[in-house]
Design a protein around this motif. Structure first.
Motif, PDB file in Angstrom:
ATOM      1  N   PRO A  13      57.293 -19.953 -46.237  1.00 49.81           N
ATOM      2  CA  PRO A  13      58.475 -20.400 -45.499  1.00 49.81           C
ATOM      3  C   PRO A  13      58.287 -21.811 -44.945  1.00 49.81           C
ATOM      4  CG  PRO A  13      57.222 -18.826 -44.195  1.00 49.81           C
ATOM      5  CD  PRO A  13      56.549 -18.917 -45.534  1.00 49.81           C
ATOM      6  N   ILE A  14      59.393 -22.499 -44.805  1.00 47.30           N
ATOM      7  CA  ILE A  14      59.402 -23.815 -44.164  1.00 47.30           C
ATOM      8  C   ILE A  14      60.513 -23.807 -43.124  1.00 47.30           C
ATOM      9  CG2 ILE A  14      58.517 -25.008 -46.213  1.00 47.30           C
ATOM     10  CD1 ILE A  14      61.432 -26.080 -46.596  1.00 47.30           C
ATOM     11  N   ARG A  15      60.552 -24.815 -42.286  1.00 43.98           N
ATOM     12  CA  ARG A  15      61.678 -24.949 -41.356  1.00 43.98           C
ATOM     13  C   ARG A  15      62.918 -25.218 -42.220  1.00 43.98           C
ATOM     14  NH1 ARG A  15      60.535 -28.592 -36.592  1.00 43.98           N
ATOM     15  NH2 ARG A  15      59.462 -26.674 -36.087  1.00 43.98           N
ATOM     16  N   PRO A  16      63.961 -24.408 -42.062  1.00 46.69           N
ATOM     17  CA  PRO A  16      65.147 -24.563 -42.922  1.00 46.69           C
ATOM     18  C   PRO A  16      65.742 -25.961 -42.848  1.00 46.69           C
ATOM     19  CG  PRO A  16      65.261 -22.513 -41.695  1.00 46.69           C
ATOM     20  CD  PRO A  16      64.100 -23.277 -41.139  1.00 46.69           C
ATOM     21  N   THR A  17      66.161 -26.457 -44.002  1.00 46.74           N
ATOM     22  CA  THR A  17      66.800 -27.769 -44.071  1.00 46.74           C
ATOM     23  C   THR A  17      68.307 -27.597 -43.960  1.00 46.74           C
ATOM     24  OG1 THR A  17      67.109 -27.752 -46.469  1.00 46.74           O
ATOM     25  CG2 THR A  17      64.976 -28.568 -45.640  1.00 46.74           C
ATOM     26  N   GLU A  18      69.001 -28.688 -43.766  1.00 49.88           N
ATOM     27  CA  GLU A  18      70.460 -28.611 -43.647  1.00 49.88           C
ATOM     28  C   GLU A  18      71.108 -28.179 -44.960  1.00 49.88           C
ATOM     29  OE1 GLU A  18      71.975 -33.145 -44.224  1.00 49.88           O
ATOM     30  OE2 GLU A  18      71.048 -32.671 -42.298  1.00 49.88           O
ATOM     31  N   ILE A  22      64.743 -22.772 -47.518  1.00 48.10           N
ATOM     32  CA  ILE A  22      63.972 -22.014 -46.527  1.00 48.10           C
ATOM     33  C   ILE A  22      62.511 -21.828 -46.914  1.00 48.10           C
ATOM     34  CG2 ILE A  22      65.978 -20.806 -45.604  1.00 48.10           C
ATOM     35  CD1 ILE A  22      65.004 -18.325 -47.244  1.00 48.10           C
ATOM     36  N   GLY A  23      62.152 -22.178 -48.147  1.00 46.77           N
ATOM     37  CA  GLY A  23      60.763 -22.037 -48.542  1.00 46.77           C
ATOM     38  C   GLY A  23      60.577 -22.117 -50.041  1.00 46.77           C
TER      39      GLY A  23
END
Length: 105
Positions: A13-18, A22-23
């Motif tokens: 997972p990653i910090r969600p982008t605009e 999400i990953g």
């Protein structure tokens, strides 16, 4: 057609982008083939969408590195990734609940 077997799924997972990224996911098929760097996006309705890696050539043309050749294969990969995300979410909920309990007691 033989059954599609996915032995292992890893989700990062990653910090969600605009744009909804999400990953990234990796999948291992039949313990013989590993597909890495599958982008996982979410929609406003909560559904996920997978994008498979591509490469940009010197002439700016984009070519697919790999991709599912039919909807059935895409759906199997998507279901496996969704299941892994749900497992990680449940695990995180449990860890959060345990952390909250230890703070209260």
């Amino acid at each position: 057609m033989s059954e599609i077997v996915i032995n292992e799924v890893t989700f990062y997972p990653i910090r969600p982008t605009e744009k909804g990224l999400i990953g990234f996911a990796n999948c291992t098929f039949d313990n013989k083939l590993s597909l890495n760097s599958i982008s996982v996006y979410t929609s406003l309705t909560g559904d996920i969408r997978l994008l498979f890696p591509d490469k940009v050539l010197p002439n700016s043309k984009r070519i697919s590195v790999y991709y599912p050749v039919n909807r059935q294969t895409y759906d199997v990969i998507k279901e496996a990734v969704e299941k892994k995300i749900e497992e990680l979410a449940e695990k995180a909920k449990g860890e959060f609940a345990n952390e909250q309990e230890s703070r209260v007691t």
